[in-house]
Motif scaffolding. Structure first.
Motif, PDB file in Angstrom:
ATOM      1  N   GLY A 177       0.823  -1.213   0.000  1.00  0.00           N
ATOM      2  CA  GLY A 177       0.000   0.000   0.000  1.00  0.00           C
ATOM      3  C   GLY A 177       0.852   1.256   0.000  1.00  0.00           C
ATOM      4  N   MET A 178       1.957   1.234   0.769  1.00  0.00           N
ATOM      5  CA  MET A 178       2.859   2.383   0.787  1.00  0.00           C
ATOM      6  C   MET A 178       3.593   2.517  -0.551  1.00  0.00           C
ATOM      7  SD  MET A 178       2.173   3.798   3.546  1.00  0.00           S
ATOM      8  CE  MET A 178       3.317   5.155   3.265  1.00  0.00           C
ATOM      9  N   VAL A 179       3.926   1.386  -1.169  1.00  0.00           N
ATOM     10  CA  VAL A 179       4.527   1.435  -2.507  1.00  0.00           C
ATOM     11  C   VAL A 179       3.568   2.137  -3.461  1.00  0.00           C
ATOM     12  CG1 VAL A 179       5.325   0.062  -4.480  1.00  0.00           C
ATOM     13  CG2 VAL A 179       5.885  -0.669  -2.155  1.00  0.00           C
ATOM     14  N   LEU A 180       2.295   1.820  -3.355  1.00  0.00           N
ATOM     15  CA  LEU A 180       1.278   2.415  -4.223  1.00  0.00           C
ATOM     16  C   LEU A 180       1.149   3.913  -3.975  1.00  0.00           C
ATOM     17  CD1 LEU A 180      -0.905   1.766  -6.345  1.00  0.00           C
ATOM     18  CD2 LEU A 180      -2.486   1.340  -4.460  1.00  0.00           C
ATOM     19  N   ILE A 181       1.089   4.324  -2.712  1.00  0.00           N
ATOM     20  CA  ILE A 181       0.937   5.746  -2.383  1.00  0.00           C
ATOM     21  C   ILE A 181       2.168   6.543  -2.810  1.00  0.00           C
ATOM     22  CG2 ILE A 181       0.790   7.393  -0.470  1.00  0.00           C
ATOM     23  CD1 ILE A 181      -1.064   5.390   0.940  1.00  0.00           C
ATOM     24  N   TYR A 182       3.355   6.075  -2.407  1.00  0.00           N
ATOM     25  CA  TYR A 182       4.583   6.764  -2.827  1.00  0.00           C
ATOM     26  C   TYR A 182       4.710   6.743  -4.350  1.00  0.00           C
ATOM     27  CZ  TYR A 182       6.309   6.528   2.042  1.00  0.00           C
ATOM     28  OH  TYR A 182       6.475   6.666   3.384  1.00  0.00           O
ATOM     29  N   GLY A 183       4.330   5.597  -4.946  1.00  0.00           N
ATOM     30  CA  GLY A 183       4.445   5.458  -6.402  1.00  0.00           C
ATOM     31  C   GLY A 183       3.591   6.472  -7.137  1.00  0.00           C
ATOM     32  N   ILE A 184       2.367   6.700  -6.667  1.00  0.00           N
ATOM     33  CA  ILE A 184       1.491   7.683  -7.317  1.00  0.00           C
ATOM     34  C   ILE A 184       2.052   9.095  -7.145  1.00  0.00           C
ATOM     35  CG2 ILE A 184      -0.784   8.766  -7.181  1.00  0.00           C
ATOM     36  CD1 ILE A 184      -1.939   5.979  -6.593  1.00  0.00           C
ATOM     37  N   ILE A 185       2.582   9.396  -5.941  1.00  0.00           N
ATOM     38  CA  ILE A 185       3.180  10.720  -5.688  1.00  0.00           C
ATOM     39  C   ILE A 185       4.321  10.990  -6.665  1.00  0.00           C
ATOM     40  CG2 ILE A 185       4.514  12.087  -4.024  1.00  0.00           C
ATOM     41  CD1 ILE A 185       2.887  10.673  -1.801  1.00  0.00           C
ATOM     42  N   ILE A 186       5.146   9.970  -6.903  1.00  0.00           N
ATOM     43  CA  ILE A 186       6.281  10.122  -7.829  1.00  0.00           C
ATOM     44  C   ILE A 186       5.816  10.071  -9.278  1.00  0.00           C
ATOM     45  CG2 ILE A 186       8.416   9.024  -8.646  1.00  0.00           C
ATOM     46  CD1 ILE A 186       8.811   8.045  -5.740  1.00  0.00           C
ATOM     47  N   ALA A 187       4.824   9.240  -9.559  1.00  0.00           N
ATOM     48  CA  ALA A 187       4.390   9.012 -10.940  1.00  0.00           C
ATOM     49  C   ALA A 187       3.827  10.263 -11.589  1.00  0.00           C
ATOM     50  CB  ALA A 187       3.351   7.888 -10.978  1.00  0.00           C
ATOM     51  N   ILE A 188       3.066  11.054 -10.842  1.00  0.00           N
ATOM     52  CA  ILE A 188       2.377  12.201 -11.447  1.00  0.00           C
ATOM     53  C   ILE A 188       3.363  13.210 -12.052  1.00  0.00           C
ATOM     54  CG2 ILE A 188       0.904  14.199 -10.951  1.00  0.00           C
ATOM     55  CD1 ILE A 188      -0.625  12.352  -8.984  1.00  0.00           C
ATOM     56  N   PRO A 189       4.353  13.730 -11.284  1.00  0.00           N
ATOM     57  CA  PRO A 189       5.298  14.662 -11.926  1.00  0.00           C
ATOM     58  C   PRO A 189       6.164  13.988 -12.987  1.00  0.00           C
ATOM     59  CG  PRO A 189       5.993  14.150  -9.674  1.00  0.00           C
ATOM     60  CD  PRO A 189       4.614  13.598  -9.841  1.00  0.00           C
ATOM     61  N   THR A 190       6.446  12.692 -12.794  1.00  0.00           N
ATOM     62  CA  THR A 190       7.272  11.975 -13.776  1.00  0.00           C
ATOM     63  C   THR A 190       6.566  11.901 -15.122  1.00  0.00           C
ATOM     64  OG1 THR A 190       8.252  10.632 -12.003  1.00  0.00           O
ATOM     65  CG2 THR A 190       8.522   9.841 -14.254  1.00  0.00           C
ATOM     66  N   VAL A 191       5.271  11.586 -15.106  1.00  0.00           N
ATOM     67  CA  VAL A 191       4.500  11.513 -16.351  1.00  0.00           C
ATOM     68  C   VAL A 191       4.430  12.882 -17.026  1.00  0.00           C
ATOM     69  CG1 VAL A 191       2.203  11.143 -17.308  1.00  0.00           C
ATOM     70  CG2 VAL A 191       3.126   9.519 -15.665  1.00  0.00           C
ATOM     71  N   ILE A 192       4.248  13.935 -16.247  1.00  0.00           N
ATOM     72  CA  ILE A 192       4.174  15.287 -16.818  1.00  0.00           C
ATOM     73  C   ILE A 192       5.488  15.656 -17.509  1.00  0.00           C
ATOM     74  CG2 ILE A 192       3.991  17.740 -16.242  1.00  0.00           C
ATOM     75  CD1 ILE A 192       2.044  16.892 -13.986  1.00  0.00           C
ATOM     76  N   ILE A 193       6.604  15.364 -16.841  1.00  0.00           N
ATOM     77  CA  ILE A 193       7.917  15.716 -17.401  1.00  0.00           C
ATOM     78  C   ILE A 193       8.245  14.848 -18.616  1.00  0.00           C
ATOM     79  CG2 ILE A 193      10.409  15.722 -16.948  1.00  0.00           C
ATOM     80  CD1 ILE A 193       9.668  16.430 -14.004  1.00  0.00           C
ATOM     81  N   ALA A 194       8.019  13.545 -18.492  1.00  0.00           N
ATOM     82  CA  ALA A 194       8.389  12.621 -19.576  1.00  0.00           C
ATOM     83  C   ALA A 194       7.358  12.586 -20.698  1.00  0.00           C
ATOM     84  CB  ALA A 194       8.573  11.213 -19.010  1.00  0.00           C
ATOM     85  N   GLY A 195       6.162  13.132 -20.446  1.00  0.00           N
ATOM     86  CA  GLY A 195       5.111  13.117 -21.458  1.00  0.00           C
ATOM     87  C   GLY A 195       4.998  14.419 -22.215  1.00  0.00           C
ATOM     88  N   PRO A 196       4.063  15.297 -21.834  1.00  0.00           N
ATOM     89  CA  PRO A 196       3.856  16.546 -22.586  1.00  0.00           C
ATOM     90  C   PRO A 196       5.089  17.439 -22.672  1.00  0.00           C
ATOM     91  CG  PRO A 196       2.000  16.122 -21.134  1.00  0.00           C
ATOM     92  CD  PRO A 196       3.032  15.094 -20.786  1.00  0.00           C
ATOM     93  N   LEU A 197       5.856  17.550 -21.580  1.00  0.00           N
ATOM     94  CA  LEU A 197       7.032  18.435 -21.616  1.00  0.00           C
ATOM     95  C   LEU A 197       8.131  17.876 -22.517  1.00  0.00           C
ATOM     96  CD1 LEU A 197       7.314  19.621 -17.887  1.00  0.00           C
ATOM     97  CD2 LEU A 197       6.201  20.744 -19.827  1.00  0.00           C
ATOM     98  N   PHE A 198       8.397  16.562 -22.411  1.00  0.00           N
ATOM     99  CA  PHE A 198       9.426  15.965 -23.260  1.00  0.00           C
ATOM    100  C   PHE A 198       9.036  16.002 -24.734  1.00  0.00           C
ATOM    101  CE2 PHE A 198      10.945  12.030 -25.413  1.00  0.00           C
ATOM    102  CZ  PHE A 198      12.251  12.456 -25.601  1.00  0.00           C
ATOM    103  N   THR A 199       7.750  15.935 -25.025  1.00  0.00           N
ATOM    104  CA  THR A 199       7.297  15.978 -26.423  1.00  0.00           C
ATOM    105  C   THR A 199       7.807  17.241 -27.110  1.00  0.00           C
ATOM    106  OG1 THR A 199       5.298  14.762 -25.829  1.00  0.00           O
ATOM    107  CG2 THR A 199       5.295  15.863 -27.954  1.00  0.00           C
ATOM    108  N   LYS A 200       7.772  18.369 -26.396  1.00  0.00           N
ATOM    109  CA  LYS A 200       8.265  19.629 -26.969  1.00  0.00           C
ATOM    110  C   LYS A 200       9.745  19.536 -27.303  1.00  0.00           C
ATOM    111  CE  LYS A 200       4.864  22.475 -24.522  1.00  0.00           C
ATOM    112  NZ  LYS A 200       4.652  23.570 -23.536  1.00  0.00           N
TER     113      LYS A 200
END
Length: 453
Positions: A177-200
């Motif tokens: 459960g803690m892996v899931l909570i920490y994972g979501i906290i890390i995943a959100i900014p990671t997806v933003i940086i590696a997704g829409p921002l990296f596309t540019k």
């Protein structure tokens, strides 16, 4: 010193043999893992009468705790996909966000779908939708493809019930459960940086890649639905995320009990039971059978056919994961873990950084993120003894390292290349770069959280 270096030399040679078997001789990954495990065991000087038992122990210990999780996870994903629920999630979010924010719609849809589906399944499911949207809006498929694959890759590497984080959470004895909570906290900014921002950035690095039309024939047959024939958006999201909700609920109850010094009672015991990954996924599968089947008047025989096909699809994946566990067990029984522990006994390097580094090296050498993560677990478990590091963060550090620099020995590299019609050079500039960003940002996120917990 040499007695600590020698086992590591054997590991390096073993990795080389594994790479040779898989890439040059094109032997099946599972068979290659077992062959390598035998050879490494012999080279490490393990007693001959203990080698087979070590291999069987590694297979049993790995699959014993996760086979049910993967089986139920595959069934859940297939039921949602075959009923049109995943398509409903994607199309609804796209309609709500509009053309200007289309990338964000794709990111959110991919993230939700990615939690419930394995990476390859999510990719095959979303590619036709991405192509359809790109055609209607007259944009490059890659413009939407990078955010999509970023979200799918992050959920694959960081969030249970995906193979890597689920298996190594068990190996590290971490609270899932803690892996899931920490994972979501890390995943959100990671997806933003590696997704829409990296596309540019990718548009500047390799502009020609965004002029490619891609190759839909690489996908094979995929189901497409009229939107009115799909389940509702709310029920589709609830069904997809239900196991996550149950596991998160258990973790919240644990935190409340710890902070409030509340003792166990029957209600808490029931919540703990349904929050275990196996129980959470079984309940979610039963919910999906109803919401994606019975409620929509789909014959039970057809629903069960989808379930059976999903299990057939993950059979080899389970064997490969078990093979990774075998190699991990041989490394532990052969004394490699102790050698690593002795070698780094006086190091100032954080176990989190060390786990990430070892996983990154193995990922580059082997290609498979899951195998890299499993093998890393066998090497760094001894380093955690006596350390105050949070096992949940060790899971995420290992998962982040196992995603780095996907290249020609990774199936994901070739899937991305074929789907978007890229050259090998263009795939390196987009997909490989994307995976590396996810890995590095993931490590930074782990280190930041480690400062506060």
């Amino acid at each position: 010193m040499f007695e600590n270096i020698f086992p590591l030399i054997i590991v390096a040679l073993g990795v080389g043999v594994l790479l040779l078997l898989i890439t040059k001789l094109q032997i099946n990954t599972f068979i290659s893992l077992i062959i390598t495990a035998f050879l490494v065991a012999l080279a490490l000087g393990m007693p001959l009468d203990e080698i087979v038992s070590s291999i069987e122990s590694g297979m049993g210990a790995t699959l014993g705790s996760i086979a049910l999780i993967f089986g139920f996870g595959a069934i859940l994903g297939r039921l949602v996909a075959d009923a049109g629920g995943a398509q409903r999630i994607a199309i609804t979010l796209i309609d709500k966000f509009g053309e200007k924010r289309i990338q964000w719609a794709v990111v959110i849809a991919s993230f939700i779908i990615g939690i419930a589906l394995f990476f390859e399944v999510g990719l095959v499911l979303l590619i036709p939708i991405v192509y359809q949207i790109a055609k209607e809006l007259k944009v490059s498929p890659l413009y939407l493809g990078i955010p999509m694959t970023a979200a799918l890759s992050v959920t694959h590497g960081f969030l249970p019930p995906h193979p890597g984080p689920t298996v190594i959470a068990q190996q590290y004895e971490a609270n899932i459960g803690m892996v899931l909570i920490y994972g979501i906290i890390i995943a959100i900014p990671t997806v933003i940086i590696a997704g829409p921002l990296f596309t540019k950035l990718a548009q500047k690095i390799t502009p020609d890649s965004f002029n490619k039309t891609g190759d839909m024939t690489a996908i094979g047959e995929s189901k497409s639905f009229k939107i009115e024939n799909t389940p509702g958006f709310g029920i589709s999201v609830l069904t997809s995320l239900f196991p996550v909700i149950l596991m998160a609920l258990t973790t919240i109850v644990d935190l409340v009990q710890d902070l409030g010094n509340v003792s166990d009672n029957l209600l808490f015991d029931i919540i703990h039971l349904i929050g275990q990954p196996t129980a959470a996924l079984l309940i979610s599968v039963l919910l999906a059978i109803y919401t994606m089947g019975v409620q929509r008047n789909i014959p039970m025989k057809q629903v069960m056919t989808s379930a059976e096909e999903s299990i057939r699809a993950i059979g080899m994946m389970l064997l490969i994961i078990g093979g990774g566990g075998v190699l991990k067990q041989v490394l532990i029984d052969g004394g490699v873990g102790d050698a690593v522990a002795n070698l780094f006994a006086d190091t100032q390097m954080s176990p989190l950084v060390l786990a990430w580094l070892i996983a990154a090296i193995l990922r580059i050498a082997l290609g498979s993120a899951t195998v890299a993560a499993l093998t890393t677990a066998g090497l760094v478990i001894p380093l955690m003894q006596g350390s105050a590091v949070d096992p949940a963060l060790m899971v995420l550090a290992t998962g982040a390292g196992s995603l780095i620099a996907s290249h020609v020995n990774d199936a994901g590299f070739w899937m991305f290349k074929e789907f978007f019609g890229l050259s090998v050079k263009e795939t390196f500039a987009t997909w490989t770069f994307l995976e590396t960003i996810i890995s590095v940002v993931g490590l930074v996120g782990v280190l930041v959280i480690n400062m506060f917990v």
